[in-house]
Write a protein that holds these residues in place. Structure first.
Motif, PDB file in Angstrom:
ATOM      1  N   TYR A  20       0.828  -1.203   0.000  1.00 52.02           N
ATOM      2  CA  TYR A  20       0.000   0.000   0.000  1.00 52.02           C
ATOM      3  C   TYR A  20       0.866   1.258   0.000  1.00 52.02           C
ATOM      4  CZ  TYR A  20      -3.837   3.138   1.271  1.00 52.02           C
ATOM      5  OH  TYR A  20      -4.768   4.155   1.272  1.00 52.02           O
ATOM      6  N   SER A  21       1.951   1.232   0.738  1.00 54.86           N
ATOM      7  CA  SER A  21       2.863   2.369   0.743  1.00 54.86           C
ATOM      8  C   SER A  21       3.418   2.619  -0.651  1.00 54.86           C
ATOM      9  CB  SER A  21       3.998   2.122   1.734  1.00 54.86           C
ATOM     10  OG  SER A  21       4.879   3.218   1.773  1.00 54.86           O
ATOM     11  N   LYS A  22       3.680   1.553  -1.375  1.00 45.68           N
ATOM     12  CA  LYS A  22       4.215   1.665  -2.733  1.00 45.68           C
ATOM     13  C   LYS A  22       3.202   2.291  -3.683  1.00 45.68           C
ATOM     14  CE  LYS A  22       5.008  -2.299  -4.699  1.00 45.68           C
ATOM     15  NZ  LYS A  22       5.671  -3.579  -5.070  1.00 45.68           N
ATOM     16  N   ILE A  23       1.984   1.822  -3.622  1.00 45.04           N
ATOM     17  CA  ILE A  23       0.970   2.364  -4.545  1.00 45.04           C
ATOM     18  C   ILE A  23       0.508   3.750  -4.097  1.00 45.04           C
ATOM     19  CG2 ILE A  23      -1.124   1.395  -3.476  1.00 45.04           C
ATOM     20  CD1 ILE A  23      -1.992   0.652  -6.361  1.00 45.04           C
ATOM     21  N   LYS A  24       0.545   3.986  -2.788  1.00 45.91           N
ATOM     22  CA  LYS A  24       0.153   5.285  -2.240  1.00 45.91           C
ATOM     23  C   LYS A  24       1.127   6.390  -2.669  1.00 45.91           C
ATOM     24  CE  LYS A  24      -0.913   7.094   2.419  1.00 45.91           C
ATOM     25  NZ  LYS A  24      -0.869   6.712   3.851  1.00 45.91           N
ATOM     26  N   SER A  25       2.348   6.013  -2.999  1.00 45.97           N
ATOM     27  CA  SER A  25       3.367   6.981  -3.393  1.00 45.97           C
ATOM     28  C   SER A  25       3.317   7.352  -4.872  1.00 45.97           C
ATOM     29  CB  SER A  25       4.758   6.424  -3.059  1.00 45.97           C
ATOM     30  OG  SER A  25       4.897   6.196  -1.677  1.00 45.97           O
ATOM     31  N   ARG A  26       2.458   6.704  -5.637  1.00 52.71           N
ATOM     32  CA  ARG A  26       2.379   6.993  -7.063  1.00 52.71           C
ATOM     33  C   ARG A  26       1.630   8.311  -7.299  1.00 52.71           C
ATOM     34  NH1 ARG A  26       3.912   2.603 -10.097  1.00 52.71           N
ATOM     35  NH2 ARG A  26       2.871   3.386 -11.960  1.00 52.71           N
ATOM     36  N   PRO A  27       2.002   9.064  -8.338  1.00 49.68           N
ATOM     37  CA  PRO A  27       1.333  10.348  -8.614  1.00 49.68           C
ATOM     38  C   PRO A  27      -0.177  10.235  -8.744  1.00 49.68           C
ATOM     39  CG  PRO A  27       3.342  10.184  -9.889  1.00 49.68           C
ATOM     40  CD  PRO A  27       3.156   8.843  -9.239  1.00 49.68           C
ATOM     41  N   SER A  28      -0.675   9.117  -9.284  1.00 47.71           N
ATOM     42  CA  SER A  28      -2.122   8.955  -9.485  1.00 47.71           C
ATOM     43  C   SER A  28      -2.887   8.959  -8.165  1.00 47.71           C
ATOM     44  CB  SER A  28      -2.417   7.657 -10.244  1.00 47.71           C
ATOM     45  OG  SER A  28      -2.017   6.522  -9.487  1.00 47.71           O
ATOM     46  N   PHE A  29      -2.200   8.706  -7.047  1.00 52.48           N
ATOM     47  CA  PHE A  29      -2.855   8.593  -5.743  1.00 52.48           C
ATOM     48  C   PHE A  29      -3.047   9.950  -5.060  1.00 52.48           C
ATOM     49  CE2 PHE A  29      -3.902   6.845  -1.651  1.00 52.48           C
ATOM     50  CZ  PHE A  29      -4.259   5.535  -1.869  1.00 52.48           C
ATOM     51  N   ARG A  30      -2.375  10.970  -5.567  1.00 51.89           N
ATOM     52  CA  ARG A  30      -2.360  12.259  -4.853  1.00 51.89           C
ATOM     53  C   ARG A  30      -3.750  12.847  -4.641  1.00 51.89           C
ATOM     54  NH1 ARG A  30       2.625  14.547  -8.433  1.00 51.89           N
ATOM     55  NH2 ARG A  30       4.277  13.280  -7.467  1.00 51.89           N
ATOM     56  N   THR A  31      -4.619  12.739  -5.651  1.00 47.51           N
ATOM     57  CA  THR A  31      -5.942  13.337  -5.492  1.00 47.51           C
ATOM     58  C   THR A  31      -6.747  12.641  -4.393  1.00 47.51           C
ATOM     59  OG1 THR A  31      -6.975  11.954  -7.199  1.00 47.51           O
ATOM     60  CG2 THR A  31      -5.989  14.025  -7.922  1.00 47.51           C
ATOM     61  N   LEU A  32      -6.510  11.341  -4.200  1.00 50.89           N
ATOM     62  CA  LEU A  32      -7.222  10.622  -3.148  1.00 50.89           C
ATOM     63  C   LEU A  32      -6.824  11.132  -1.766  1.00 50.89           C
ATOM     64  CD1 LEU A  32      -7.656   8.753  -5.634  1.00 50.89           C
ATOM     65  CD2 LEU A  32      -7.534   6.817  -4.057  1.00 50.89           C
ATOM     66  N   LEU A  33      -5.561  11.505  -1.626  1.00 49.58           N
ATOM     67  CA  LEU A  33      -5.073  11.961  -0.330  1.00 49.58           C
ATOM     68  C   LEU A  33      -5.646  13.318   0.064  1.00 49.58           C
ATOM     69  CD1 LEU A  33      -1.330  10.887  -0.555  1.00 49.58           C
ATOM     70  CD2 LEU A  33      -3.232   9.673   0.532  1.00 49.58           C
ATOM     71  N   SER A  34      -6.165  14.048  -0.912  1.00 46.60           N
ATOM     72  CA  SER A  34      -6.757  15.361  -0.611  1.00 46.60           C
ATOM     73  C   SER A  34      -8.246  15.268  -0.300  1.00 46.60           C
ATOM     74  CB  SER A  34      -6.537  16.319  -1.784  1.00 46.60           C
ATOM     75  OG  SER A  34      -7.256  15.898  -2.922  1.00 46.60           O
ATOM     76  N   ASP A  35      -8.866  14.111  -0.468  1.00 45.23           N
ATOM     77  CA  ASP A  35     -10.289  13.947  -0.170  1.00 45.23           C
ATOM     78  C   ASP A  35     -10.564  14.149   1.315  1.00 45.23           C
ATOM     79  OD1 ASP A  35     -10.885  13.336  -2.794  1.00 45.23           O
ATOM     80  OD2 ASP A  35     -10.864  11.169  -2.495  1.00 45.23           O
ATOM     81  N   ARG A  36     -11.684  14.769   1.611  1.00 44.49           N
ATOM     82  CA  ARG A  36     -12.105  14.932   3.001  1.00 44.49           C
ATOM     83  C   ARG A  36     -13.596  14.649   3.117  1.00 44.49           C
ATOM     84  NH1 ARG A  36      -7.588  14.548   3.186  1.00 44.49           N
ATOM     85  NH2 ARG A  36      -5.990  15.741   4.295  1.00 44.49           N
ATOM     86  N   PHE A  37     -13.948  13.924   4.177  1.00 41.00           N
ATOM     87  CA  PHE A  37     -15.339  13.579   4.459  1.00 41.00           C
ATOM     88  C   PHE A  37     -15.853  14.550   5.510  1.00 41.00           C
ATOM     89  CE2 PHE A  37     -18.819  11.179   6.336  1.00 41.00           C
ATOM     90  CZ  PHE A  37     -19.409  10.591   5.219  1.00 41.00           C
TER      91      PHE A  37
END
Length: 228
Positions: A197-214
Motif C-alpha cells: 500500500y505504501s508503494k501504490i500510495k506513493s504513485r502520482p495517481s494517488f495524490r488526489t485521493l489523499l486530498s479527499d475529506r469527508f
C-alpha cells in the motif's frame, strides 16, 4: 482536439476511487463532477440506468459516449492502450488480475464494504444515526479474514496479481483507501500488504485521493503519510 473526459464520481466510493487511479495511470486528460447517488436529482440517473458511479464521459470520433461503471472504464483504458497498460501481457497474470477484480466487486464488497462503509459513510450521509457497534465488530472481523488472503499475495508477489501493477492493485487501493481514511485498516497485522500500500500510495495517481475529506470526519493521522 477532443474535449477532456469527465468523470462523474463520489469521493468515498471504492470503484470511483479505482477509476480515478486508473485514469491517472493512463495519463488521461479528465475533469470531474462530484455526484451524490443518494439524492433524487442526481445526474447519474440520466447517464447510467443503475444510477451508480463512476461514469466517464468521453468523446470518440466527435461523439459523446458514457462509460458506465468501473468495468467499462477499465475496458476503455485497455482498448486505448492495446490491452497492456493495466493488465500484464502474461496470460496467467491477466487471469489473476481479473479474478481479484471480481473478488473485490463481490466478496469484499458484500462482506466488508456493505457493513463498514454503510456504518461509516452511508449512515452519516443519509442521517440514519450513529454507527452500530455490533455491525462494526462484524465488519472488522470480516475485514481481517479477507486481509489475511491479501497479505499472502502481497508477501509472495511484487504486486497483487504478479510481477507488475495491474487493475487488481488499483481496485484494491480504491477499497482499502476508503477504509484507511476512517482508521479501519489494521496495518499492524498485515506488514507485507502495508508495504504494498505504501508503494501504490506513493504513485502520482494517488495524490488526489489523499486530498479527499469527508465532512465532519478527519482522516486517520497516517492517511496522507507516504511512509507510514
Amino acid at each position: 482536439m477532443s474535449a477532456p473526459a469527465v468523470l462523474y464520481h463520489f469521493n468515498f466510493h471504492p470503484a470511483s476511487r479505482a477509476a480515478r487511479l486508473a485514469l491517472g495511470e493512463a495519463k488521461v486528460d479528465w475533469g470531474e463532477e462530484i455526484v451524490r447517488p443518494w439524492e433524487a436529482d442526481c445526474p447519474l440517473f440520466d447517464l447510467n440506468p443503475s444510477g451508480m458511479p463512476p461514469v466517464l464521459k468521453v468523446n470518440e470520433r466527435g461523439r459523446d459516449i458514457h462509460l458506465c461503471e468501473l468495468d467499462a472504464i477499465l475496458g476503455w483504458i485497455e482498448d486505448r492502450s492495446r490491452g497492456e497498460l493495466l493488465l500484464s501481457s502474461d496470460v496467467m497474470e491477466r487471469a489473476e488480475a481479473r479474478r481479484l477484480a471480481t473478488w473485490f466487486a463481490r466478496r469484499f464488497s458484500d462482506d466488508v464494504d456493505s457493513v463498514l462503509l454503510h456504518e461509516r459513510v452511508e449512515k452519516p450521509l443519509l442521517k440514519l444515526g450513529s454507527p452500530d457497534a455490533r455491525q462494526l465488530r462484524e465488519g472488522r472481523e470480516a475485514l481481517k479474514d479477507h486481509l489475511a488472503m491479501l497479505e499472502g499475495l502481497a508477501s509472495a508477489r511484487e504486486w497483487l496479481a504478479g510481477r507488475r501493477m495491474s487493475q487488481a492493485d488499483l481496485i484494491a487501493a480504491g477499497h482499502l483507501s476508503v477504509l484507511d481514511y476512517f482508521g479501519e485498516m489494521p496495518w499492524g497485522i498485515v506488514p507485507s500488504l502495508k508495504d504494498w500500500y505504501s508503494k501504490i500510495k506513493s504513485r502520482p495517481s494517488f495524490r488526489t485521493l489523499l486530498s479527499d475529506r469527508f465532512r465532519g470526519v478527519a482522516p486517520a493521522s497516517w492517511y496522507t503519510d507516504l511512509d507510514f
